[in-house]
Design an enzyme around this catalytic site. Structure first.
Site, PDB file in Angstrom:
ATOM      1  N   HIS A 125       0.817  -1.214   0.000  1.00  6.11           N
ATOM      2  CA  HIS A 125       0.000   0.000   0.000  1.00  6.11           C
ATOM      3  C   HIS A 125       0.852   1.266   0.000  1.00  6.11           C
ATOM      4  O   HIS A 125       0.350   2.333  -0.346  1.00  6.11           O
ATOM      5  CB  HIS A 125      -1.004  -0.020   1.157  1.00  6.11           C
ATOM      6  CG  HIS A 125      -0.450   0.193   2.520  1.00  6.11           C
ATOM      7  ND1 HIS A 125      -0.198  -0.830   3.408  1.00  6.11           N
ATOM      8  CD2 HIS A 125      -0.117   1.327   3.185  1.00  6.11           C
ATOM      9  CE1 HIS A 125       0.243  -0.352   4.545  1.00  6.11           C
ATOM     10  NE2 HIS A 125       0.305   0.969   4.444  1.00  6.11           N
ATOM     11  N   ASP A 151       1.144  -7.917   2.297  1.00  2.00           N
ATOM     12  CA  ASP A 151       1.259  -6.467   2.088  1.00  2.00           C
ATOM     13  C   ASP A 151       2.733  -6.053   2.030  1.00  2.00           C
ATOM     14  O   ASP A 151       3.284  -5.487   2.969  1.00  2.00           O
ATOM     15  CB  ASP A 151       0.537  -5.726   3.213  1.00  2.00           C
ATOM     16  CG  ASP A 151       0.356  -4.237   2.909  1.00  2.00           C
ATOM     17  OD1 ASP A 151       0.909  -3.767   1.899  1.00  2.00           O
ATOM     18  OD2 ASP A 151      -0.330  -3.547   3.687  1.00  2.00           O
ATOM     19  N   ASN A 211      -8.756   3.396   4.765  1.00  2.00           N
ATOM     20  CA  ASN A 211      -7.854   3.154   5.886  1.00  2.00           C
ATOM     21  C   ASN A 211      -8.124   4.131   7.027  1.00  2.00           C
ATOM     22  O   ASN A 211      -8.189   3.741   8.202  1.00  2.00           O
ATOM     23  CB  ASN A 211      -6.402   3.281   5.410  1.00  2.00           C
ATOM     24  CG  ASN A 211      -5.427   2.690   6.411  1.00  2.00           C
ATOM     25  OD1 ASN A 211      -5.547   1.555   6.831  1.00  2.00           O
ATOM     26  ND2 ASN A 211      -4.447   3.486   6.798  1.00  2.00           N
ATOM     27  N   ASN A 227       4.713   3.578  10.520  1.00  2.00           N
ATOM     28  CA  ASN A 227       5.445   2.314  10.634  1.00  2.00           C
ATOM     29  C   ASN A 227       5.068   1.341   9.531  1.00  2.00           C
ATOM     30  O   ASN A 227       5.611   0.237   9.468  1.00  2.00           O
ATOM     31  CB  ASN A 227       5.193   1.648  11.992  1.00  2.00           C
ATOM     32  CG  ASN A 227       6.069   2.181  13.094  1.00  2.00           C
ATOM     33  OD1 ASN A 227       5.582   2.638  14.136  1.00  2.00           O
ATOM     34  ND2 ASN A 227       7.385   2.133  12.901  1.00  2.00           N
ATOM     35  N   SER A 228       4.150   1.731   8.654  1.00  2.00           N
ATOM     36  CA  SER A 228       3.832   0.880   7.509  1.00  2.00           C
ATOM     37  C   SER A 228       5.101   0.652   6.696  1.00  2.00           C
ATOM     38  O   SER A 228       5.746   1.602   6.270  1.00  2.00           O
ATOM     39  CB  SER A 228       2.782   1.549   6.623  1.00  2.00           C
ATOM     40  OG  SER A 228       1.530   1.578   7.258  1.00  2.00           O
ATOM     41  N   PHE A 263       2.923  -4.094   8.820  1.00  2.00           N
ATOM     42  CA  PHE A 263       1.955  -3.423   7.952  1.00  2.00           C
ATOM     43  C   PHE A 263       0.658  -3.016   8.649  1.00  2.00           C
ATOM     44  O   PHE A 263      -0.167  -2.309   8.061  1.00  2.00           O
ATOM     45  CB  PHE A 263       1.624  -4.271   6.713  1.00  2.00           C
ATOM     46  CG  PHE A 263       0.833  -5.516   6.953  1.00  2.00           C
ATOM     47  CD1 PHE A 263      -0.556  -5.519   6.833  1.00  2.00           C
ATOM     48  CD2 PHE A 263       1.465  -6.714   7.259  1.00  2.00           C
ATOM     49  CE1 PHE A 263      -1.289  -6.681   7.034  1.00  2.00           C
ATOM     50  CE2 PHE A 263       0.737  -7.889   7.454  1.00  2.00           C
ATOM     51  CZ  PHE A 263      -0.639  -7.873   7.349  1.00  2.00           C
TER      52      PHE A 263
END
Length: 723
Positions: free
Chosen positions: A82, A218, A324, A649-650, A666
């Site tokens: 993403h 992801d 999201n 932190n993604s 993720f």
């Protein structure tokens, strides 16, 4: 590193489990024996060398609002699917739908450049607290204070960025207790190497988002390039892969329950330092309004996207972001209530206040708290207007781009150091990228409906919160047929959504923009006047906050008598954790790992649980290769840890005690969304893609032999298969 200042002296081994987003310098002050006992197998100095101001932590890089990690010395970076979705979308068409099909570059010549994509590699951290406060005039009011601090920040950044290919920022910690100048090298040639099919990268869709058990791949792989001499350079066929000094080798053995892990990255914003009243306002007003407004915009984009194949691609990126934030807001509300977070903060706040009352040196902290509470009450009076004005700036592309063009023209007329930070010369390349990139995201039918929805809401505001520009252009009363006709005429007569004309507008003065008599631009100019006034109001509030919050925070930290990690602020942090499950509710316990068999158990053949054919074929044939977990007798897909993470932190690398990558963070679990307001060890769990699932897809599904060799695992894979 020139010099540093610890946010807090950490003199004892913290009994904090996974709590704490620690700065690089703070890591060196944690008890080495405690870290070793947790599972760290490398010296803390390898994580961060204070003399050089760098270390293994610098292998975690900023990927424009997300985190990524170097996984080879040849510039390969792993992050979330993403996080690079806009690049995948950029190269997708109905005829070549990379969003759905995924993408693998068979060689470097096939790698796809991302327009406006950037990677920032941290280089040094310098404490500039004294320099910042030295410029505030004696007796300055709040607006003057904020302007002086902002001016000094710009000067420090400008001096720092005299070095080529450098991106700098000044970050504030604990409301202004400390300011740090962060120097990073910025790489601007970033190319897509691998993205799994959407049905892998988003498996489970919004139904599984923020949930556990999870079975989502992801992740994606990109590559950073530099000029042949190693310097940062714009895209060029002559560029070569960036040589990363620090990178994380892949741990092909993966993880098991109770293993020690670290999550490194750039967590965006947390709110643990807020006063209880501020938290209560978010619970009572902000998150309910996000659920309401974003929910309507999501319905519009979904309905319009289903009517047109190209339109569906155009709205995909915006829809993903809205979904999201929408589900996050719901999770925040559930978590705030479930954990009684506001009530607990109120109790903790009262305890600090009672403690401070007995100590004369903290009299200023009590006074600061009283004034902060008063400021919050004042801000609440114009909440609805400010929320909608922000939505008009960022919601539908038409008004959003018109406001941007208007503000750009106004700010460019000023000397660079007197402009709003987002319109300074250093930001113009990013602005140009956005002005170009948004064309790919524009779908007129959806955009008009979103704008109509926002106008309807603005026209329902009370007398004290009216948005004058909306009243002027659409009237004070919402009559759908009339407003819709005006809005359609606005788009029909405007050139703002014509890319070539929009780029011309970006170089024009305010007088030239007005001379165009473009109705959407005229609306943008009127909205811009209200945005300017709101910016000044918020500057005044920021000045008050930096005057008051440090006083209160010093009392909070002194009262705690133990390490207190600062709120997240998009700077490099590390959190220490263990792989572990949790009990989401009475009578239930979730194990910390999911498997490929679980992916197939969820498979229905319909979105969001439609496993791609090539993935299903390999799974059903049990083509596990060397990536099977001997304990699970299956390929691990996702795992949980009790790391202290948040947005930003993604894409964070999850690494073991040796500094090897075992997964890619993720998400968080639903019960942990409100972790932004307070860490609860019982439910604080982050969700990671297991590195073995990454390798299984590359190996058994994609046959990405060249990429596996570059990652240094193909030889290892062959050896394991032969056993």
């Amino acid at each position: 590193m020139k010099k540093t200042l610890l946010l807090l002296s950490l003199v004892a081994a913290p009994a904090l489990a996974g709590e704490g987003k620690w700065t690089p310098q703070q890591v060196l002050e944690l008890d080495p024996a405690w870290l070793k006992a947790q599972g760290l197998q490398v010296p803390p100095e390898r994580l961060w060398d204070p003399k050089r101001g760098t270390g293994l932590l610098a292998g975690a890089v900023n990927v424009g609002g997300c985190t990524g990690a170097f996984i080879s010395e040849t510039g390969l970076v792993i992050t979330n699917h993403h996080c690079v979705f806009s690049v995948i979308q950029e190269h997708s068409t109905p005829q070549r739908d990379l969003i759905t099909q995924g993408f693998l570059a068979k060689n470097r010549e096939e790698e796809l450049p991302g327009k406006g994509s950037r990677i920032q590699v941290p280089r040094s951290f310098t404490d500039v607290t004294k320099e910042m406060f030295a410029v505030v005039p004696a007796g300055a009011d709040d607006l003057t204070r904020q302007k002086a601090l902002e001016r000094k920040e710009k000067e420090l950044v400008a001096e720092c960025e005299k070095r080529p290919a450098t991106r700098c920022r000044v970050a504030g910690f604990d409301g202004g207790v400390q300011f740090v100048l962060i120097d990073s090298v910025e790489l601007t040639d970033v190319r897509l190497v691998y993205a799994p099919p959407r049905a892998v990268g988003e498996y489970g869709g919004e139904e599984d988002n923020w949930m556990w058990p999870r079975h989502t791949g992801d992740f994606s792989i990109i590559r950073a390039y530099s000029a042949p001499d190693g310097s940062s350079a714009k895209y060029s066929p002559q560029n070569v892969p960036y040589k990363a000094e620090f990178f994380f080798p892949l741990a092909t053995e993966g993880v098991k329950p109770d293993d020690f892990v670290m999550v490194l990255g750039y967590p965006g914003t947390t709110f643990r330092a807020l006063l209880a009243d501020d938290m209560a306002e978010r619970q009572a007003r902000y998150y309910p309004r996000v659920v309401d407004v974003y929910g309507e915009l999501i319905r519009i984009l979904e309905e319009e996207g289903e009517k047109d194949a190209a339109g569906k691609i155009a709205v995909a990126s915006g829809l993903k972001g809205l979904h999201n934030r929408y589900k996050n807001a719901g999770g925040q509300l559930a978590g705030l209530k479930r954990g009684r977070i506001v009530e607990k903060q109120r109790e903790a706040e009262a305890a600090v206040a009672a403690w401070a009352e007995t100590r004369k040196e903290y009299a200023g902290a009590l006074k600061a708290r009283t004034e902060l509470l008063s400021l919050q009450a004042e801000k609440a009076k114009t909440f609805e207007r400010e929320f909608l004005l922000d939505m008009l700036k960022m919601g539908a592309k038409g008004p959003s781009l018109a406001v941007t063009l208007a503000r750009l023209a106004q700010e460019r007329a000023k000397p660079d150091l007197e402009r709003r930070p987002e319109y300074m010369e250093r930001e113009l390349p990013r602005l140009k990228d956005r002005l170009e990139r948004e064309q790919k995201n524009f779908f007129a039918p959806a955009d008009k409906r979103m704008f109509l929805a926002l106008v309807r809401r603005a026209q329902s505001l009370g007398e004290g919160e009216r948005i004058a520009a909306i009243d002027k252009h659409f009237g004070r009363k919402y009559v759908e047929k009339q407003v819709s006709a005006k809005l359609n005429a606005l788009y029909a007569r405007s050139k703002v959504m014509d890319l070539a004309e929009r780029l011309k507008m970006a170089g024009e003065t305010e007088a030239q923009l007005r001379a165009r008599k473009d109705p959407l631009l005229d609306l943008g100019l009127d909205l811009a006047a209200e945005v300017v006034a709101l910016d000044e109001l918020r500057d005044r509030r920021a000045g008050a906050n930096v005057r008051l919050m440090p006083e209160w925070r010093r009392a909070v930290m002194a009262h705690a008598g133990k390490p207190v990690a600062p709120d997240a602020n998009s700077t490099l942090r590390v959190t220490f954790a263990k792989v572990k499950g949790y009990a989401p509710r009475d009578g239930a316990f979730y194990t910390p790992q999911t498997t490929l068999s679980g992916v197939m158990e969820k498979h229905t053949g319909q979105e969001p649980f439609d496993v791609p054919g090539k993935v299903a074929a390999a799974a059903e044939a049990k083509k596990y290769g060397p990536w099977v977990d001997e304990r699970l007798k299956d390929v691990p897909v996702n795992f949980l840890a009790d790391a202290d993470t948040t947005g930003g932190n993604s894409g964070s690398p999850t690494v073991n005690g040796k500094g090897q990558l075992v997964g890619v963070n993720f998400d968080r679990v639903w019960e942990n969304v409100a972790n932004d307001f307070g860490y609860n060890p019982d439910v604080a769990r982050n969700v990671n893609v297991d590195v073995r699932y990454v390798l299984w897809l590359l190996d058994q599904v994609e046959d990405a032999d060249g990429l596996l060799r570059e990652l240094g695992v193909r030889k290892a894979a062959s050896a394991q298969e032969s056993r």
